[in-house]
Design a protein around this motif. Structure first.
Motif, PDB file in Angstrom:
ATOM      1  N   ASP A 164       2.657 -15.083 -29.296  1.00  0.00           N
ATOM      2  CA  ASP A 164       1.971 -14.831 -30.567  1.00  0.00           C
ATOM      3  C   ASP A 164       2.938 -14.368 -31.649  1.00  0.00           C
ATOM      4  N   GLU A 165       2.608 -14.775 -32.873  1.00  0.00           N
ATOM      5  CA  GLU A 165       3.388 -14.343 -34.030  1.00  0.00           C
ATOM      6  C   GLU A 165       3.481 -12.816 -34.074  1.00  0.00           C
ATOM      7  N   GLU A 166       2.349 -12.189 -33.727  1.00  0.00           N
ATOM      8  CA  GLU A 166       2.263 -10.732 -33.730  1.00  0.00           C
ATOM      9  C   GLU A 166       3.327 -10.110 -32.815  1.00  0.00           C
ATOM     10  N   VAL A 167       3.503 -10.717 -31.669  1.00  0.00           N
ATOM     11  CA  VAL A 167       4.501 -10.231 -30.704  1.00  0.00           C
ATOM     12  C   VAL A 167       5.904 -10.404 -31.292  1.00  0.00           C
ATOM     13  N   PHE A 168       6.150 -11.565 -31.897  1.00  0.00           N
ATOM     14  CA  PHE A 168       7.461 -11.789 -32.519  1.00  0.00           C
ATOM     15  C   PHE A 168       7.728 -10.750 -33.606  1.00  0.00           C
ATOM     16  N   ARG A 169       6.678 -10.409 -34.349  1.00  0.00           N
ATOM     17  CA  ARG A 169       6.841  -9.449 -35.442  1.00  0.00           C
ATOM     18  C   ARG A 169       7.266  -8.071 -34.892  1.00  0.00           C
ATOM     19  N   SER A 170       6.837  -7.790 -33.668  1.00  0.00           N
ATOM     20  CA  SER A 170       7.119  -6.454 -33.107  1.00  0.00           C
ATOM     21  C   SER A 170       8.499  -6.364 -32.441  1.00  0.00           C
ATOM     22  N   ILE A 171       9.174  -7.487 -32.293  1.00  0.00           N
ATOM     23  CA  ILE A 171      10.476  -7.471 -31.608  1.00  0.00           C
ATOM     24  C   ILE A 171      11.486  -6.648 -32.416  1.00  0.00           C
TER      25      ILE A 171
ATOM     26  N   PRO B 194      20.368  -1.771 -18.229  1.00  0.00           N
ATOM     27  CA  PRO B 194      20.167  -2.078 -19.650  1.00  0.00           C
ATOM     28  C   PRO B 194      18.871  -1.471 -20.204  1.00  0.00           C
ATOM     29  N   ILE B 195      18.883  -1.160 -21.477  1.00  0.00           N
ATOM     30  CA  ILE B 195      17.702  -0.562 -22.112  1.00  0.00           C
ATOM     31  C   ILE B 195      16.769  -1.685 -22.572  1.00  0.00           C
ATOM     32  N   LEU B 196      15.666  -1.800 -21.874  1.00  0.00           N
ATOM     33  CA  LEU B 196      14.720  -2.884 -22.131  1.00  0.00           C
ATOM     34  C   LEU B 196      13.342  -2.293 -22.367  1.00  0.00           C
ATOM     35  N   THR B 197      12.668  -2.747 -23.424  1.00  0.00           N
ATOM     36  CA  THR B 197      11.291  -2.307 -23.657  1.00  0.00           C
ATOM     37  C   THR B 197      10.431  -3.544 -23.900  1.00  0.00           C
ATOM     38  N   HIS B 198       9.132  -3.326 -24.114  1.00  0.00           N
ATOM     39  CA  HIS B 198       8.277  -4.479 -24.392  1.00  0.00           C
ATOM     40  C   HIS B 198       8.542  -5.048 -25.786  1.00  0.00           C
ATOM     41  N   ARG B 199       9.345  -4.341 -26.557  1.00  0.00           N
ATOM     42  CA  ARG B 199       9.716  -4.868 -27.879  1.00  0.00           C
ATOM     43  C   ARG B 199      11.072  -5.575 -27.871  1.00  0.00           C
ATOM     44  N   THR B 200      11.669  -5.638 -26.703  1.00  0.00           N
ATOM     45  CA  THR B 200      12.944  -6.346 -26.577  1.00  0.00           C
ATOM     46  C   THR B 200      12.662  -7.805 -26.228  1.00  0.00           C
TER      47      THR B 200
ATOM     48  N   LEU C 188      19.299 -16.594 -14.066  1.00  0.00           N
ATOM     49  CA  LEU C 188      17.946 -16.480 -13.523  1.00  0.00           C
ATOM     50  C   LEU C 188      17.682 -15.048 -13.021  1.00  0.00           C
ATOM     51  N   MET C 189      18.648 -14.460 -12.331  1.00  0.00           N
ATOM     52  CA  MET C 189      18.480 -13.099 -11.823  1.00  0.00           C
ATOM     53  C   MET C 189      18.377 -12.101 -12.985  1.00  0.00           C
ATOM     54  N   ALA C 190      19.127 -12.346 -14.040  1.00  0.00           N
ATOM     55  CA  ALA C 190      19.080 -11.456 -15.204  1.00  0.00           C
ATOM     56  C   ALA C 190      17.703 -11.510 -15.854  1.00  0.00           C
ATOM     57  N   LEU C 191      17.139 -12.706 -15.951  1.00  0.00           N
ATOM     58  CA  LEU C 191      15.834 -12.787 -16.622  1.00  0.00           C
ATOM     59  C   LEU C 191      14.728 -12.189 -15.748  1.00  0.00           C
ATOM     60  N   ARG C 192      14.879 -12.341 -14.442  1.00  0.00           N
ATOM     61  CA  ARG C 192      13.888 -11.706 -13.563  1.00  0.00           C
ATOM     62  C   ARG C 192      13.919 -10.196 -13.754  1.00  0.00           C
ATOM     63  N   HIS C 193      15.112  -9.664 -13.845  1.00  0.00           N
ATOM     64  CA  HIS C 193      15.259  -8.218 -14.044  1.00  0.00           C
ATOM     65  C   HIS C 193      14.600  -7.795 -15.361  1.00  0.00           C
ATOM     66  N   ALA C 194      14.836  -8.577 -16.414  1.00  0.00           N
ATOM     67  CA  ALA C 194      14.266  -8.241 -17.732  1.00  0.00           C
ATOM     68  C   ALA C 194      12.742  -8.247 -17.670  1.00  0.00           C
ATOM     69  N   ARG C 195      12.175  -9.236 -16.990  1.00  0.00           N
ATOM     70  CA  ARG C 195      10.708  -9.321 -16.924  1.00  0.00           C
ATOM     71  C   ARG C 195      10.132  -8.165 -16.107  1.00  0.00           C
ATOM     72  N   GLU C 196      10.859  -7.789 -15.052  1.00  0.00           N
ATOM     73  CA  GLU C 196      10.398  -6.638 -14.259  1.00  0.00           C
ATOM     74  C   GLU C 196      10.334  -5.376 -15.112  1.00  0.00           C
ATOM     75  N   GLN C 197      11.215  -5.285 -16.102  1.00  0.00           N
ATOM     76  CA  GLN C 197      11.238  -4.105 -16.968  1.00  0.00           C
ATOM     77  C   GLN C 197      10.238  -4.223 -18.118  1.00  0.00           C
ATOM     78  N   GLY C 198       9.486  -5.299 -18.166  1.00  0.00           N
ATOM     79  CA  GLY C 198       8.445  -5.433 -19.186  1.00  0.00           C
ATOM     80  C   GLY C 198       8.882  -6.115 -20.462  1.00  0.00           C
ATOM     81  N   SER C 199      10.067  -6.696 -20.478  1.00  0.00           N
ATOM     82  CA  SER C 199      10.502  -7.422 -21.682  1.00  0.00           C
ATOM     83  C   SER C 199      10.049  -8.873 -21.618  1.00  0.00           C
ATOM     84  N   ARG C 200       9.910  -9.484 -22.791  1.00  0.00           N
ATOM     85  CA  ARG C 200       9.594 -10.907 -22.824  1.00  0.00           C
ATOM     86  C   ARG C 200      10.880 -11.704 -22.778  1.00  0.00           C
TER      87      ARG C 200
END
Ligand code: BG6
Length: 370
Positions: A42-49, A92-98, A113-125
């Motif tokens: 969503d655009e809204e999500v992009f706006r919050s990044i 790494p510092i990851l939030t849902h706004r990252t 692939l392993m890096a992105l799995r880690h990011a998703r586990e931390q709640g980042s898009r």
């Protein structure tokens, strides 16, 4: 399948212009605004990044470094670029706004692939920039922006690099549009300049290839090469150095021009080839002049200097032993042309040495182990 070219690498370098043009296709709505329809976030999500972290390996990481300069300038949010295999090991510092942007030609690089799995586990898009439909990295990401470079067979990545920069730029301009950090007119102007790039890349292929080949002949016996650049020229220097070591097995180092005096200049001796990416001479600003003075410094120590510079740049003409010319273009877009002679240089050097250009020793096109 090589379409008459002696190697896939040759064919793929000659597809640089279409990789850029095709990656720009279909990213706009009827009004000319950027519409990334395939990206289901969503655009809204992009706006919050509020932060972007690019994770990638090799050439893809240099595309990410180029994009950092543009996106930070356009969107005013921090962009970090991390080698995917280092990323997980530093908490790494990851939030849902990252927003984590995973760049990969193959879509199968295990480190990424392993890096992105880690990011998703931390709640980042995670948004993937990928050249291979349906591969693992886009499948496991929240969204994907495909590069349309077409299949890349040669191990050394060439056209995919240009397409990755274009896709990352489209993401940056889209973020600027939804966050309102740029006026619509400014965005359109840059899009227009991007659309003009394929013809400029073609010009380099048509008019600089002979010059590059002559330089390759002259330098094919060199034991090492240095590459230097500043601003977006820095990742281009890194990429040029990577190509030459991958394909021609020449020991290379790419570094930021400003670092010269902090170490690398000690390596310069009589005849050492130094490739310098010279920023636009338009206005001959500090950026340009600083890089030119880097050429002077290495030349004073006996280096054989090769500049990639804007057509008609009088300083490059004066100080460099060889110049590969680029048509004038905005600084942020110059990597799309500047990398082309460096791709050709690596390929020519490998050919002159009688090496297998498409399948260099010890390397694989996609590394599916960590
Ligand atoms: C490597 C390739 O090992 O993987 C490089 O030899 C490439 O050319 C890197 O840049 C990353 O690959 P990909 O497919 O994730 O872009």
């Amino acid at each position: 399948e090589k379409g008459g070219w002696p190697s896939f690498m040759d064919k793929e370098i000659h597809e640089d212009p279409s990789a850029v043009a095709d990656t720009l296709l279909g990213r706009f709505d009827a009004k000319g605004d950027i519409a990334l329809d395939e990206v289901h976030i969503d655009e809204e999500v992009f706006r919050s990044i509020d932060k972007i972290i690019v994770v990638a390996c090799g050439t893809a990481s240099y595309a990410g470094m180029v994009a950092k300069y543009a996106i930070e300038h356009w969107v005013r949010i921090p962009v970090e670029v991390e080698l995917a295999h280092e990323f997980r090991y530093r908490d790494p510092i990851l939030t849902h706004r990252t927003l984590v942007v995973a760049i990969s030609q193959s879509g199968e690089t295990m480190d990424t692939l392993m890096a992105l799995r880690h990011a998703r586990e931390q709640g980042s898009r995670v948004l993937a920039i990928c050249n291979t439909q349906g591969s693992s990295i886009p499948r496991e990401s929240d969204a994907v922006l495909y590069t349309h470079a077409g299949p890349e067979i040669a191990v050394a990545s060439t056209k995919a690099f240009l397409a990755q920069i274009v896709a990352a730029y489209m993401l940056g301009l889209y973020l600027a549009q939804v966050k309102g950090t740029m006026f619509a007119d400014e965005i359109r102007q840059i899009v227009g300049q991007l659309k003009a790039m394929p013809a400029k890349i073609q010009w380099v292929l048509d008019h600089q290839a002979d010059q590059v080949e002559q330089a390759a002949r002259r330098l094919s016996g060199a034991r090492s090469f240095l590459f230097l650049g500043r601003h977006v020229g820095y990742p281009v220097a890194m990429e040029g150095a990577l190509k030459l070591k991958e394909i021609a097995y020449t020991f290379t180092e790419g570094f930021a021009a400003g670092e010269l005096k902090h170490g690398p200049i000690a390596l310069v001796e009589e005849g050492e080839p130094v490739v310098v990416i010279v920023p636009s001479s338009h206005g001959r600003d500090t950026l340009h002049n600083k890089v030119i003075s880097g050429i002077e410094e290495v030349k004073a120590r006996g280096a054989f200097t090769i500049a990639v510079a804007e057509e008609g740049d009088p300083d490059a003409e004066r100080y460099a032993d060889v110049v590969f010319w680029r048509p004038a273009c905005p600084t942020l877009l110059s990597p799309l042309v500047d990398v082309v002679p460096l791709q050709l240089l690596a390929m020519d050097m490998a050919q002159i040495k009688g090496l297998d250009v498409d399948k260099p020793r010890n390397l694989a096109k996609s590394v599916t182990v960590e």
